[in-house]
Motif scaffolding. Structure first.
Motif, PDB file in Angstrom:
ATOM      1  N   UNK A 120       0.877  -1.177  -0.178  1.00 54.36           N
ATOM      2  CA  UNK A 120       0.013  -0.147   0.260  1.00 54.36           C
ATOM      3  C   UNK A 120       0.991   1.142   0.025  1.00 54.36           C
ATOM      4  N   UNK A 121       0.644   1.927  -1.000  1.00 55.58           N
ATOM      5  CA  UNK A 121       1.325   3.469  -1.176  1.00 55.58           C
ATOM      6  C   UNK A 121       2.724   3.342  -1.581  1.00 55.58           C
ATOM      7  N   UNK A 122       3.204   2.280  -2.109  1.00 54.83           N
ATOM      8  CA  UNK A 122       4.332   1.723  -2.454  1.00 54.83           C
ATOM      9  C   UNK A 122       4.294   1.559  -4.045  1.00 54.83           C
ATOM     10  N   UNK A 123       5.480   1.837  -4.676  1.00 52.43           N
ATOM     11  CA  UNK A 123       5.650   1.426  -6.066  1.00 52.43           C
ATOM     12  C   UNK A 123       6.462  -0.123  -5.914  1.00 52.43           C
ATOM     13  N   UNK A 124       6.131  -0.839  -7.039  1.00 49.40           N
ATOM     14  CA  UNK A 124       6.551  -2.357  -6.968  1.00 49.40           C
ATOM     15  C   UNK A 124       6.657  -2.917  -8.196  1.00 49.40           C
ATOM     16  N   UNK A 125       7.545  -3.832  -8.261  1.00 48.49           N
ATOM     17  CA  UNK A 125       7.860  -4.664  -9.469  1.00 48.49           C
ATOM     18  C   UNK A 125       7.265  -6.103  -9.556  1.00 48.49           C
ATOM     19  N   UNK A 126       6.929  -6.526 -10.643  1.00 49.55           N
ATOM     20  CA  UNK A 126       6.539  -7.870 -10.836  1.00 49.55           C
ATOM     21  C   UNK A 126       6.532  -8.274 -12.259  1.00 49.55           C
ATOM     22  N   UNK A 127       6.682  -9.724 -12.566  1.00 50.83           N
ATOM     23  CA  UNK A 127       6.593 -10.084 -13.908  1.00 50.83           C
ATOM     24  C   UNK A 127       5.574  -9.630 -14.737  1.00 50.83           C
ATOM     25  N   UNK A 128       5.807  -9.156 -16.038  1.00 50.66           N
ATOM     26  CA  UNK A 128       5.003  -8.390 -16.744  1.00 50.66           C
ATOM     27  C   UNK A 128       3.753  -9.280 -17.084  1.00 50.66           C
ATOM     28  N   UNK A 129       3.729 -10.365 -16.941  1.00 50.37           N
ATOM     29  CA  UNK A 129       2.513 -11.183 -17.174  1.00 50.37           C
ATOM     30  C   UNK A 129       1.396 -10.998 -15.934  1.00 50.37           C
ATOM     31  N   UNK A 130       1.832 -10.516 -14.816  1.00 44.73           N
ATOM     32  CA  UNK A 130       0.947 -10.285 -13.519  1.00 44.73           C
ATOM     33  C   UNK A 130       0.868  -8.903 -13.329  1.00 44.73           C
ATOM     34  N   UNK A 131       1.461  -8.087 -14.256  1.00 40.56           N
ATOM     35  CA  UNK A 131       1.143  -6.665 -13.856  1.00 40.56           C
ATOM     36  C   UNK A 131      -0.051  -6.069 -13.666  1.00 40.56           C
ATOM     37  N   UNK A 132      -0.887  -6.571 -14.679  1.00 42.92           N
ATOM     38  CA  UNK A 132      -2.060  -5.894 -14.492  1.00 42.92           C
ATOM     39  C   UNK A 132      -3.302  -6.426 -13.607  1.00 42.92           C
TER      40      UNK A 132
END
Length: 329
Positions: A120-132
């Motif tokens: 919450x309130x943070x920027x984060x990374x994830x595999x592009x397949x799961x971004x949405x």
């Protein structure tokens, strides 16, 4: 300083993502003067766990109570997303952050952090397949699908699979300096840093296809960063027209000659700032910026900081100094 690391295992854990964490933090490399961590693989769902690989299981004697002493808790990808994570695990992750520990996710392990409310309130990374899917599930986070990892301390999130290596080495680099991180990377036979965009302190851009036609020019460019290089000169070296060279370069590296050259100059300047006592002006000349003012401008654009601030933050703590400190401990 980081001393105690735990990797959390859920049923269906992905062995590679777990292996990345174990490789960086779980091996004893004291023979090379490198730090040794008190490491444990911790099960959140009983002593015997299935993995994402059919027929492969993992056993560990450590339960969630082991997380209470960890300085870093890493959550690798599991074979399920948002499917009944143990409440005890989510509570343990929240307590860890509250007491000052860091948490790291690899690939879809980020959904566990999201369920714990740590995104919450943070920027984060994830595999592009799961971004949405991640953005929909946790609307209070800012999902960035274009980077290898994000450090929003105390929460570090990384994209798919090998990006976990980048995030783990980033943590080592932050704790012990680039010389230690580079030494671990050499033992793993991986590049110490990769270009993930934004203001991450990572090193090598990863081409989107093999550099079959411009590879030799890339090597020559990297060896002559202090010189003024034009597309016309580079194209001639590659025996192409400038237009063809620019197109091939874009196809094989994913960027333009100018942007590639600029990034390599920033990377060289970073290395010199970390590992030498040279003045900023001298480094600017060696890296091809011409003067300190120009280098400062490009540092601000690429990294969001100044050369002097970067040097203060990432000054190398040498392996010899680390050995001395351990002998005196």
């Amino acid at each position: 300083m980081l001393k105690n690391v735990a990797a959390v295992l859920l049923d269906g854990v992905h062995p590679f993502e777990l292996g990345v964490i174990c490789e960086v933090f779980g091996l004893d490399r004291s023979d090379a003067g490198l730090p040794v961590y008190d490491f444990a693989a911790v099960s959140a769902e009983g002593p015997d766990l299935a993995t994402h690989v059919p027929g492969m299981t993992i056993s560990t004697p450590f339960g969630l109570e082991r997380l209470e002493e960890a300085d870093l808790i890493a959550v690798p990808a599991a074979g399920r997303i948002r499917e009944g994570y143990p409440p005890e695990l989510l509570d343990a992750l929240r307590r860890a952050v509250d007491r000052g520990a860091r948490v790291l996710s690899v690939c879809s392990g980020v959904f566990v952090l999201g369920e714990a409310g740590l995104l919450d309130g943070r920027r984060c990374a994830v595999h592009w397949r799961y971004a949405h899917e991640l953005a929909v599930a946790f609307p209070r986070t800012r999902v960035d699908p274009d980077v290898l990892y994000v450090d929003e301390g105390p929460v570090i999130t990384s994209a798919g699979t090998a990006a976990g290596i980048d995030a783990c080495l980033h943590i080592v680099r932050t704790e012990h300096g680039s010389e230690v991180a580079n030494a671990i990377a050499r033992r793993m036979v991986v590049p110490p840093h990769r270009d993930g965009g934004q203001a991450q302190y990572v090193e090598r851009p990863l081409p989107i296809a093999p550099c079959d036609t411009v590879g030799g020019v890339l090597a020559w460019m990297e060896a002559h960063l202090d010189q003024t290089l034009t597309v016309e000169e580079l194209a001639a070296r590659a025996h192409m027209s400038p237009r063809t060279f620019a197109r091939r370069f874009q196809q094989e590296t994913g960027t333009t000659p100018y942007r590639w050259l600029l990034r390599q100059r920033v990377l060289l300047a970073q290395e010199l700032l970390e590992q030498t006592d040279e003045t900023v002006e001298s480094i600017a000349g060696r890296a091809g910026f011409g003067n300190a003012a120009a280098m400062r401008h490009q540092f601000m654009k690429a990294l969001g900081t100044t050369p002097n601030a970067f040097r203060r933050t990432f000054r190398v703590r040498s392996v010899s100094a680390l050995r001395a400190s351990r002998r005196s401990a």
